[in-house]
Motif scaffolding. Structure first.
Motif, PDB file in Angstrom:
ATOM      1  N   PRO A   1     -15.181  47.584 -18.530  1.00 44.03           N
ATOM      2  CA  PRO A   1     -15.727  46.267 -18.171  1.00 44.03           C
ATOM      3  C   PRO A   1     -14.611  45.265 -17.881  1.00 44.03           C
ATOM      4  O   PRO A   1     -13.478  45.406 -18.351  1.00 44.03           O
ATOM      5  N   CYS A   2     -14.951  44.255 -17.112  1.00 45.54           N
ATOM      6  CA  CYS A   2     -14.038  43.139 -16.822  1.00 45.54           C
ATOM      7  C   CYS A   2     -13.566  42.545 -18.152  1.00 45.54           C
ATOM      8  O   CYS A   2     -14.316  42.504 -19.132  1.00 45.54           O
ATOM      9  N   THR A   3     -12.335  42.068 -18.198  1.00 47.49           N
ATOM     10  CA  THR A   3     -11.781  41.531 -19.447  1.00 47.49           C
ATOM     11  C   THR A   3     -12.303  40.137 -19.792  1.00 47.49           C
ATOM     12  O   THR A   3     -12.038  39.642 -20.881  1.00 47.49           O
ATOM     13  N   ILE A   4     -13.034  39.505 -18.880  1.00 47.82           N
ATOM     14  CA  ILE A   4     -13.630  38.203 -19.169  1.00 47.82           C
ATOM     15  C   ILE A   4     -14.890  38.430 -20.003  1.00 47.82           C
ATOM     16  O   ILE A   4     -15.771  39.191 -19.602  1.00 47.82           O
ATOM     17  N   PRO A   5     -14.995  37.810 -21.182  1.00 53.76           N
ATOM     18  CA  PRO A   5     -16.156  38.044 -22.053  1.00 53.76           C
ATOM     19  C   PRO A   5     -17.477  37.740 -21.343  1.00 53.76           C
ATOM     20  O   PRO A   5     -17.616  36.725 -20.677  1.00 53.76           O
ATOM     21  N   GLY A   6     -18.413  38.679 -21.482  1.00 58.34           N
ATOM     22  CA  GLY A   6     -19.739  38.495 -20.917  1.00 58.34           C
ATOM     23  C   GLY A   6     -19.904  39.002 -19.494  1.00 58.34           C
ATOM     24  O   GLY A   6     -21.018  39.056 -18.990  1.00 58.34           O
ATOM     25  N   CYS A   7     -18.841  39.376 -18.825  1.00 57.92           N
ATOM     26  CA  CYS A   7     -18.935  39.872 -17.453  1.00 57.92           C
ATOM     27  C   CYS A   7     -19.255  41.374 -17.489  1.00 57.92           C
ATOM     28  O   CYS A   7     -18.514  42.157 -18.076  1.00 57.92           O
ATOM     29  N   PRO A   8     -20.353  41.794 -16.849  1.00 56.27           N
ATOM     30  CA  PRO A   8     -20.747  43.203 -16.905  1.00 56.27           C
ATOM     31  C   PRO A   8     -20.095  44.091 -15.847  1.00 56.27           C
ATOM     32  O   PRO A   8     -20.297  45.303 -15.853  1.00 56.27           O
ATOM     33  N   GLU A   9     -19.322  43.526 -14.926  1.00 54.61           N
ATOM     34  CA  GLU A   9     -18.726  44.307 -13.840  1.00 54.61           C
ATOM     35  C   GLU A   9     -17.755  45.354 -14.388  1.00 54.61           C
ATOM     36  O   GLU A   9     -16.974  45.072 -15.299  1.00 54.61           O
ATOM     37  N   LEU A  10     -17.795  46.541 -13.795  1.00 55.76           N
ATOM     38  CA  LEU A  10     -16.873  47.602 -14.179  1.00 55.76           C
ATOM     39  C   LEU A  10     -15.667  47.574 -13.250  1.00 55.76           C
ATOM     40  O   LEU A  10     -15.805  47.365 -12.045  1.00 55.76           O
ATOM     41  N   THR A  11     -14.472  47.757 -13.833  1.00 52.17           N
ATOM     42  CA  THR A  11     -13.232  47.710 -13.056  1.00 52.17           C
ATOM     43  C   THR A  11     -12.352  48.903 -13.407  1.00 52.17           C
ATOM     44  O   THR A  11     -12.600  49.607 -14.381  1.00 52.17           O
ATOM     45  N   SER A  12     -11.318  49.086 -12.629  1.00 52.96           N
ATOM     46  CA  SER A  12     -10.359  50.143 -12.948  1.00 52.96           C
ATOM     47  C   SER A  12      -9.322  49.640 -13.951  1.00 52.96           C
ATOM     48  O   SER A  12      -8.424  50.360 -14.337  1.00 52.96           O
ATOM     49  N   GLY A  13      -9.449  48.409 -14.361  1.00 49.01           N
ATOM     50  CA  GLY A  13      -8.558  47.811 -15.355  1.00 49.01           C
ATOM     51  C   GLY A  13      -8.367  46.340 -15.069  1.00 49.01           C
ATOM     52  O   GLY A  13      -8.209  45.936 -13.923  1.00 49.01           O
ATOM     53  N   GLY A  14      -8.441  45.500 -16.077  1.00 49.00           N
ATOM     54  CA  GLY A  14      -8.221  44.069 -15.895  1.00 49.00           C
ATOM     55  C   GLY A  14      -9.496  43.335 -15.530  1.00 49.00           C
ATOM     56  O   GLY A  14     -10.588  43.674 -15.969  1.00 49.00           O
ATOM     57  N   ARG A  15      -9.347  42.307 -14.684  1.00 49.48           N
ATOM     58  CA  ARG A  15     -10.474  41.478 -14.285  1.00 49.48           C
ATOM     59  C   ARG A  15     -11.187  42.053 -13.065  1.00 49.48           C
ATOM     60  O   ARG A  15     -10.586  42.765 -12.267  1.00 49.48           O
ATOM     61  N   CYS A  16     -12.443  41.639 -12.896  1.00 46.46           N
ATOM     62  CA  CYS A  16     -13.185  41.999 -11.690  1.00 46.46           C
ATOM     63  C   CYS A  16     -12.662  41.126 -10.541  1.00 46.46           C
ATOM     64  O   CYS A  16     -12.001  40.110 -10.787  1.00 46.46           O
ATOM     65  N   PRO A  17     -12.932  41.484  -9.291  1.00 44.55           N
ATOM     66  CA  PRO A  17     -12.422  40.693  -8.157  1.00 44.55           C
ATOM     67  C   PRO A  17     -12.831  39.222  -8.196  1.00 44.55           C
ATOM     68  O   PRO A  17     -12.040  38.347  -7.846  1.00 44.55           O
ATOM     69  N   THR A  18     -14.042  38.928  -8.643  1.00 44.04           N
ATOM     70  CA  THR A  18     -14.492  37.529  -8.709  1.00 44.04           C
ATOM     71  C   THR A  18     -13.653  36.726  -9.693  1.00 44.04           C
ATOM     72  O   THR A  18     -13.179  35.631  -9.372  1.00 44.04           O
ATOM     73  N   HIS A  19     -13.442  37.259 -10.885  1.00 46.82           N
ATOM     74  CA  HIS A  19     -12.657  36.542 -11.887  1.00 46.82           C
ATOM     75  C   HIS A  19     -11.175  36.510 -11.523  1.00 46.82           C
ATOM     76  O   HIS A  19     -10.457  35.568 -11.877  1.00 46.82           O
ATOM     77  N   GLU A  20     -10.684  37.518 -10.811  1.00 44.32           N
ATOM     78  CA  GLU A  20      -9.291  37.508 -10.367  1.00 44.32           C
ATOM     79  C   GLU A  20      -9.068  36.374  -9.363  1.00 44.32           C
ATOM     80  O   GLU A  20      -8.067  35.673  -9.424  1.00 44.32           O
ATOM     81  N   ARG A  21     -10.026  36.168  -8.451  1.00 41.34           N
ATOM     82  CA  ARG A  21      -9.924  35.058  -7.488  1.00 41.34           C
ATOM     83  C   ARG A  21      -9.935  33.716  -8.219  1.00 41.34           C
ATOM     84  O   ARG A  21      -9.183  32.810  -7.890  1.00 41.34           O
ATOM     85  N   GLU A  22     -10.819  33.586  -9.221  1.00 38.35           N
ATOM     86  CA  GLU A  22     -10.874  32.340 -10.001  1.00 38.35           C
ATOM     87  C   GLU A  22      -9.540  32.069 -10.690  1.00 38.35           C
ATOM     88  O   GLU A  22      -9.054  30.940 -10.697  1.00 38.35           O
ATOM     89  N   ALA A  23      -8.957  33.096 -11.284  1.00 36.52           N
ATOM     90  CA  ALA A  23      -7.682  32.934 -11.982  1.00 36.52           C
ATOM     91  C   ALA A  23      -6.582  32.529 -11.004  1.00 36.52           C
ATOM     92  O   ALA A  23      -5.743  31.679 -11.317  1.00 36.52           O
TER      93      ALA A  23
END
Length: 125
Positions: A8-30
């Motif tokens: 899962p995405c490292t942002i609490p509550g985000c259900p997106e599955l990733t290959s590691g780290g944040r999902c693309p949406t949260h990566e753009r926000e960061a």
């Protein structure tokens, strides 16, 4: 050969599955909230300033070993910027340190993180 399961995405509550780290949406926000996207708050000039300083000052001022950190001293870069210093990365605001001395000095003068959370609280008087 089996693949590693996605996490899962490292942002609490985000259900997106990733290959590691944040999902693309949260990566753009960061990246949007970062001072210089893809870089650090020091800016693009800092790597050159740091390399030039360490070339001119190759030895740790505390222990004499090879220096590999250009430390802002006697106050942090953030404090220098808050005071309105035009160039907080000027050579007179830096000192050369080895990694061991830099970590020790930072822990001593800028306590925070886990150390601050675990420190016993002083009783109110």
């Amino acid at each position: 050969m089996p693949r590693k399961p996605r996490t899962p995405c490292t942002i609490p509550g985000c259900p997106e599955l990733t290959s590691g780290g944040r999902c693309p949406t949260h990566e753009r926000e960061a990246n949007r909230t970062r001072v210089t996207p893809g870089g650090s708050s020091y800016g693009r000039r800092w790597p050159r300033v740091r390399a030039a300083y360490l070339y001119a000052h190759p030895w740790c001022v505390l222990c004499g070993r090879t220096a590999n950190v250009a430390d802002h001293f006697p106050v942090s870069r953030r404090e220098l910027a808050a005071r309105g210093v035009v160039n907080p990365d000027a050579f007179e605001c830096l000192r050369p340190l080895c990694t061991t001395c830099h970590n020790r000095e930072t822990a001593k003068h800028q306590p925070g993180g886990w150390a601050a959370e675990k420190a016993p609280k002083a009783p109110p008087f």
